[in-house]
Design an enzyme around this catalytic site. Structure first.
Site, PDB file in Angstrom:
ATOM      1  N   LYS A   1       1.271  -1.284  -0.041  1.00 34.93           N
ATOM      2  CA  LYS A   1       0.044   0.184   0.036  1.00 34.93           C
ATOM      3  C   LYS A   1       1.234   1.482  -0.396  1.00 34.93           C
ATOM      4  O   LYS A   1       1.321   1.704   1.119  1.00 34.93           O
ATOM      5  CB  LYS A   1      -0.567  -0.181   1.476  1.00 34.93           C
ATOM      6  CG  LYS A   1      -1.635   0.845   0.822  1.00 34.93           C
ATOM      7  CD  LYS A   1      -2.415   1.861   2.258  1.00 34.93           C
ATOM      8  CE  LYS A   1      -2.173   3.412   2.388  1.00 34.93           C
ATOM      9  NZ  LYS A   1      -2.052   3.873   1.785  1.00 34.93           N
TER      10      LYS A   1
ATOM     11  N   CYS B   1      13.007  10.573   6.661  1.00 35.90           N
ATOM     12  CA  CYS B   1      13.503  10.688   8.439  1.00 35.90           C
ATOM     13  C   CYS B   1      14.719  10.853   9.113  1.00 35.90           C
ATOM     14  O   CYS B   1      14.552  10.979   9.843  1.00 35.90           O
ATOM     15  CB  CYS B   1      12.990   9.475   8.400  1.00 35.90           C
ATOM     16  SG  CYS B   1      14.018   7.998   7.178  1.00 35.90           S
TER      17      CYS B   1
ATOM     18  N   GLU C   1       9.784   1.709  10.581  1.00 32.37           N
ATOM     19  CA  GLU C   1      10.612   2.332  10.366  1.00 32.37           C
ATOM     20  C   GLU C   1      10.182   3.655  10.535  1.00 32.37           C
ATOM     21  O   GLU C   1       8.955   4.406  10.132  1.00 32.37           O
ATOM     22  CB  GLU C   1      11.203   2.290   8.889  1.00 32.37           C
ATOM     23  CG  GLU C   1      12.208   1.444   8.991  1.00 32.37           C
ATOM     24  CD  GLU C   1      12.916   0.815   7.769  1.00 32.37           C
ATOM     25  OE1 GLU C   1      12.928   1.740   6.409  1.00 32.37           O
ATOM     26  OE2 GLU C   1      14.087   0.018   7.659  1.00 32.37           O
TER      27      GLU C   1
ATOM     28  N   GLU D   1       8.455  16.194  15.876  1.00 31.50           N
ATOM     29  CA  GLU D   1       9.298  15.684  14.609  1.00 31.50           C
ATOM     30  C   GLU D   1       8.315  16.884  13.206  1.00 31.50           C
ATOM     31  O   GLU D   1       7.109  16.881  13.937  1.00 31.50           O
ATOM     32  CB  GLU D   1       8.680  14.677  14.182  1.00 31.50           C
ATOM     33  CG  GLU D   1       9.299  14.521  12.309  1.00 31.50           C
ATOM     34  CD  GLU D   1       9.082  13.091  11.460  1.00 31.50           C
ATOM     35  OE1 GLU D   1       7.969  12.716  12.030  1.00 31.50           O
ATOM     36  OE2 GLU D   1      10.643  12.326  11.430  1.00 31.50           O
TER      37      GLU D   1
HETATM   38  P1  NAD Z   1       1.907   8.137   7.602  1.00 31.31           P
HETATM   39  O1  NAD Z   1       2.219   7.661   8.827  1.00 31.31           O
HETATM   40  O2  NAD Z   1       1.470   9.031   7.760  1.00 31.31           O
HETATM   41  O3  NAD Z   1       1.797   7.043   6.796  1.00 31.31           O
HETATM   42  C1  NAD Z   1       2.206   6.007   6.457  1.00 31.31           C
HETATM   43  C2  NAD Z   1       2.085   5.040   5.423  1.00 31.31           C
HETATM   44  O4  NAD Z   1       1.111   4.230   6.319  1.00 31.31           O
HETATM   45  C3  NAD Z   1       0.950   5.992   4.147  1.00 31.31           C
HETATM   46  O5  NAD Z   1       0.735   4.608   2.791  1.00 31.31           O
HETATM   47  C4  NAD Z   1      -0.167   5.955   4.840  1.00 31.31           C
HETATM   48  O6  NAD Z   1      -1.607   5.597   3.985  1.00 31.31           O
HETATM   49  C5  NAD Z   1      -0.551   5.042   5.456  1.00 31.31           C
HETATM   50  N1  NAD Z   1      -1.455   4.998   6.974  1.00 31.31           N
HETATM   51  C6  NAD Z   1      -1.770   6.095   7.300  1.00 31.31           C
HETATM   52  N2  NAD Z   1      -2.746   5.571   8.444  1.00 31.31           N
HETATM   53  C7  NAD Z   1      -3.017   4.894   8.687  1.00 31.31           C
HETATM   54  C8  NAD Z   1      -3.576   3.407   9.500  1.00 31.31           C
HETATM   55  N3  NAD Z   1      -4.120   3.293  10.139  1.00 31.31           N
HETATM   56  N4  NAD Z   1      -3.432   1.986   9.414  1.00 31.31           N
HETATM   57  C9  NAD Z   1      -2.510   1.756   7.727  1.00 31.31           C
HETATM   58  N5  NAD Z   1      -1.896   1.888   7.316  1.00 31.31           N
HETATM   59  C10 NAD Z   1      -1.880   3.648   7.543  1.00 31.31           C
HETATM   60  O7  NAD Z   1       3.607   8.616   6.772  1.00 31.31           O
HETATM   61  P2  NAD Z   1       3.923  10.046   5.853  1.00 31.31           P
HETATM   62  O8  NAD Z   1       3.458  11.036   6.269  1.00 31.31           O
HETATM   63  O9  NAD Z   1       3.575   9.239   4.164  1.00 31.31           O
HETATM   64  O10 NAD Z   1       5.321  10.026   5.824  1.00 31.31           O
HETATM   65  C11 NAD Z   1       6.281  10.718   6.523  1.00 31.31           C
HETATM   66  C12 NAD Z   1       6.406   9.680   7.635  1.00 31.31           C
HETATM   67  O11 NAD Z   1       7.942   8.375   8.010  1.00 31.31           O
HETATM   68  C13 NAD Z   1       7.580  10.597   9.021  1.00 31.31           C
HETATM   69  O12 NAD Z   1       7.286  10.432  10.452  1.00 31.31           O
HETATM   70  C14 NAD Z   1       9.323  10.333   8.712  1.00 31.31           C
HETATM   71  O13 NAD Z   1      10.436  10.234   9.712  1.00 31.31           O
HETATM   72  C15 NAD Z   1       8.449   8.833   8.279  1.00 31.31           C
HETATM   73  N6  NAD Z   1       9.317   8.262   7.443  1.00 31.31           N
HETATM   74  C16 NAD Z   1      10.517   7.376   8.884  1.00 31.31           C
HETATM   75  C17 NAD Z   1      11.268   6.707   7.352  1.00 31.31           C
HETATM   76  C18 NAD Z   1      12.623   5.847   8.138  1.00 31.31           C
HETATM   77  O14 NAD Z   1      13.218   4.866   7.984  1.00 31.31           O
HETATM   78  N7  NAD Z   1      12.453   5.755  10.190  1.00 31.31           N
HETATM   79  C19 NAD Z   1      11.717   6.692   6.367  1.00 31.31           C
HETATM   80  C20 NAD Z   1      11.251   7.447   5.924  1.00 31.31           C
HETATM   81  C21 NAD Z   1       9.643   8.462   6.418  1.00 31.31           C
END
Ligand code: NAD
Length: 489
Positions: free
Chosen positions: A181, A291, A257, A393
Site C-alpha cells: 500500500k 526521516c 521504521e 518532528e
Molecule cells: P504516515 O504514517 O502518515 O503514512 C505512511 C503510510 O501509512 C501511508 O501509506 C499511509 O496511508 C499509511 N497509513 C496511515 N494511517 C494508517 C493506518 N491507520 N493503518 C495503516 N496504514 C496507515 O507517514 P507519512 O506522512 O507518509 O511519512 C512521513 C513520516 O514517515 C515521518 O514521520 C518520517 O519520519 C517517517 N519516515 C521514517 C523513515 C524511517 O526509515 N524511519 C523513513 C521515511 C519516513
C-alpha cells in the site's frame, strides 16, 4: 503546466491491473494541478490481493530456489534502470522533487536495493550447531529459513520508490509475496513497479498493489487482515502505534521504521566548511522530508555564530522552483495539508521565543506556483530542548541551532529526545568522533558525514523511531521464519 493528460492509476492484483471502488485525486504539490486519478481499493480488492499473494506462496513461487529468486531480483534491477525516465517522471509528478535529485538518488537506489538483497541472499548460509549433551550424545542443529509468508508493505510519500523497494526487495529475496500500500500522496511509482514486475517475469500474485488511505481505508483493512503474516511499515510514529493495535489480535510480527528528531553535534575542532555543507544537506535535502534529516543542531559555543551564519548562507542559496529546471535545488512540501502542519511549527517557534535567522514563512514564487505547497527553508536560534519545536518532528526544511559548552552537555542534549533514529557528529578529533557517535542513543550515528551507508548494515531506530532493523541479514530476520532441525547423531 502539465502537457499530458493526468494518468489513471489502477490497483494491481494477481498479475492484472484492476479498478478500485472510489477514484480519488492526487494533486501535484508544485502548482496544485491534478497529477493523477487513483483507484482506491475496497475491502474486496484487498481480500483479492491477499488471496493472490497466498496462492503464489502455495504455488510455484513458494518453491522457487535461491538462484531463481536472485535472478528475478537482478532482472527487476535491470528493468528499473531501463525504465529510469518513466520512474523519474512518475516520482517527480507525485512529489514535485527536483528531477536531478530523483534521477541521482531515488531511482538509482531502487535498482541498488534489488541488487544488494540479491547478493545478500545469494551469499547467506544457515545457522548450525554441533551439540554435545551430558552422557555423550551428540546432535546436529541446523536452522532453515522459511519465508514469513504474505507481507503487508506500507510506505510513506517522502522517498516513495526508494523505501518501497527497500522492503519489497528483501521480501522477495527470501521468498515472500507482498501486498503493497503506497501512500495516497505517491501512488505512481508503485504502480509502475507492477509493470516492471510483469516485464521481469515475477509470477502472478508475488507483487500486489492496493491504493488508498490509512484509517478506515486500505491501510486499516490490510493491517488487520487475518490473511497476512507480517507488516513492514515506514511512516509516522503515531501510525505505527495504530498499526500495532490493528495487528495485535492476529499476533503478527512488525518491522517499523518511524519518525525522528535527529541531532547534529558540531565541535569547534570540526572542518567548519565541510561541516556547514554537510549540515545544510542534512537539514534541507528533499525539503527536509527525509526521516534522517537534522532538525536539532548543537554547536560548540565558540563557533556558534560562524556555523549559524554559514548555514543561513547555504539556506539563502537554495533555489526553489519547478522540478525540470536544472537550477532547482529544492521542491515543495508534499501537500498543502503537510504545509499547514509545517507552518503551525513556524508559528509555534516564534511563540516559543525563536529568533528567525532565515526563512520562516511561505515564499512568493509567482502566480504559476501560487497553488503549490511551497515553504521557506528556515533556521532558528534562541530555543532550547524544553521547546516543542525541539521535541516534535516537523518534517520540513527547518532546524534549530543551540549552543553547548562541553562534550558531555552535547551528548546529553542530543540524546534528550523520545526518538532515536539518527545523529551526526562533526569533529576532526578521531577519538572524540568515535566516542560521541557511540554515545548517541540512535540506530545510525554518522561522523563527518550524513546519509551515507552500506545496505548490508543494520538500519532502524530506537525509542519512538522504530522496532527492529532492516538491511543485509538483518532483513532476513524479519522476512523469514526459521525452523530448527535437531538430528541426533
Ligand atoms: P504516515 O504514517 O502518515 O503514512 C505512511 C503510510 O501509512 C501511508 O501509506 C499511509 O496511508 C499509511 N497509513 C496511515 N494511517 C494508517 C493506518 N491507520 N493503518 C495503516 N496504514 C496507515 O507517514 P507519512 O506522512 O507518509 O511519512 C512521513 C513520516 O514517515 C515521518 O514521520 C518520517 O519520519 C517517517 N519516515 C521514517 C523513515 C524511517 O526509515 N524511519 C523513513 C521515511 C519516513
Amino acid at each position: 503546466m502539465p502537457t499530458t493528460q493526468p494518468p489513471e492509476l489502477l490497483c494491481f492484483v494477481d498479475g492484472t491491473f484492476v479498478s478500485g471502488t472510489a477514484p480519488f485525486d492526487k494533486i501535484d504539490p508544485v502548482d496544485g494541478s491534478l497529477a493523477a486519478t487513483v483507484h482506491e481499493a475496497g475491502r474486496d480488492t484487498v481480500d483479492a490481493a491477499v488471496a493472490a499473494a497466498r496462492k503464489a506462496m502455495q504455488g510455484a513461487w513458494g518453491q522457487t530456489s535461491v538462484s531463481g529468486r536472485v535472478q528475478l531480483l537482478r532482472r527487476i534491477a535491470d528493468r528499473i534502470e531501463d525504465r529510469l525516465d518513466d520512474l523519474v517522471a512518475a516520482e517527480v509528478r507525485d512529489t514535485g522533487k527536483p528531477e536531478s535529485l530523483v534521477r541521482e538518488l531515488d531511482v538509482v537506489r531502487a535498482a541498488m536495493n534489488f541488487r544488494a538483497f540479491a547478493d545478500v541472499v545469494a551469499s547467506s548460509g544457515i545457522e548450525s550447531f554441533l551439540t554435545e549433551v551430558p552422557g555423550g550424545r551428540k546432535a546436529l542443529n541446523y536452522a532453515i529459513n522459511k519465508p514469513l509468508g504474505v507481507v503487508a508493505v506500507i510506505v510513506p510519500w517522502n522517498l516513495p520508490l526508494l523505501l518501497l523497494t527497500w522492503k519489497v526487495a528483501p521480501a522477495l529475496a527470501w521468498g515472500n509475496a507482498v501486498v503493497v500500500k503506497p501512500s495516497e500522496e505517491t501512488p505512481s511509482s508503485a504502480t509502475l513497479l507492477a509493470e516492471i514486475m510483469i516485464e521481469a517475469g515475477a509470477p502472478d500474485g508475488v507483487y500486489n498493489v492496493v491504493h488508498g488511505f490509512g484509517p478506515g481505508s486500505v491501510g486499516e483493512y490490510l493491517t488487520s487482515h487475518p490473511g497476512i503474516d507480517g507488516v513492514t511499515f515506514t511512516g509516522e510514529t503515531a501510525t505505527g502505534s495504530a498499526i500495532m493495535r490493528a495487528v495485535s489480535p492476529q499476533v503478527r510480527p512488525v518491522s517499523f521504521e518511524l519518525g525522528g528528531k535527529n541531532a547534529a553535534v558540531v565541535f569547534a575542532d570540526a572542518d567548519l566548511e565541510a561541516a556547514i555543507a554537510g549540515l545544510s544537506r542534512s537539514v534541507f535535502l528533499n525539503t527536509g522530508q527525509v526521516c534522517l534529516c537534522t532538525e536539532r543542531v548543537y554547536v560548540e559555543r565558540s563557533v556558534f555564530d560562524d556555523v549559524a551564519s554559514g548555514l543561513a548562507q547555504q539556506a539563502r542559496a537554495l533555489k526553489l522552483g519547478r522540478p525540470a529546471d536544472p537550477d532547482t535545488t529544492t521542491g515543495p512540501l508534499i501537500s498543502l495539508a503537510h504545509r499547514q502542519k509545517v507552518r503551525s511549527y513556524l508559528d509555534l517557534a516564534v511563540q516559543e521565543g525563536a529568533e528567525v535567522v532565515v526563512g520562516g514563512g511561505v515564499p512568493d514564487l509567482g502566480p504559476d506556483l501560487a497553488g503549490g505547497a511551497w515553504i521557506e527553508p528556515t533556521l532558528w536560534t534562541g530555543l532550547d530542548n524544553t521547546c516543542r519545536v525541539l521535541r516534535e518532528e516537523v518534517f520540513g526544511p527547518v532546524a534549530a541551532l543551540v549552543p553547548f559548552d562541553t562534550e558531555q552537555e552535547a551528548i546529553r542534549l542530543a540524546n534528550d529526545t523520545a526518538y532515536g533514529l539518527a545523529a551526526s557528529v562533526w569533529t576532526q578529533n578521531v577519538e572524540r568522533g568515535h566516542r560521541v557517535a557511540q554515545a548517541m542513543r540512535v540506530g545510525t550515528a554518522w561522523v563527518n558525514t550524513w546519509y551515507l551507508r552500506d545496505l548490508r548494515s543494520p538500519f532502524g531506530g530506537v525509542g519512538l523511531s522504530g522496532i527492529g532493523r532492516e538491511g543485509g541479514v538483518h532483513s532476513m530476520h524479519f522476512y523469514t521464519e526459521p525452523t530448527n532441525v535437531c538430528v541426533q547423531l
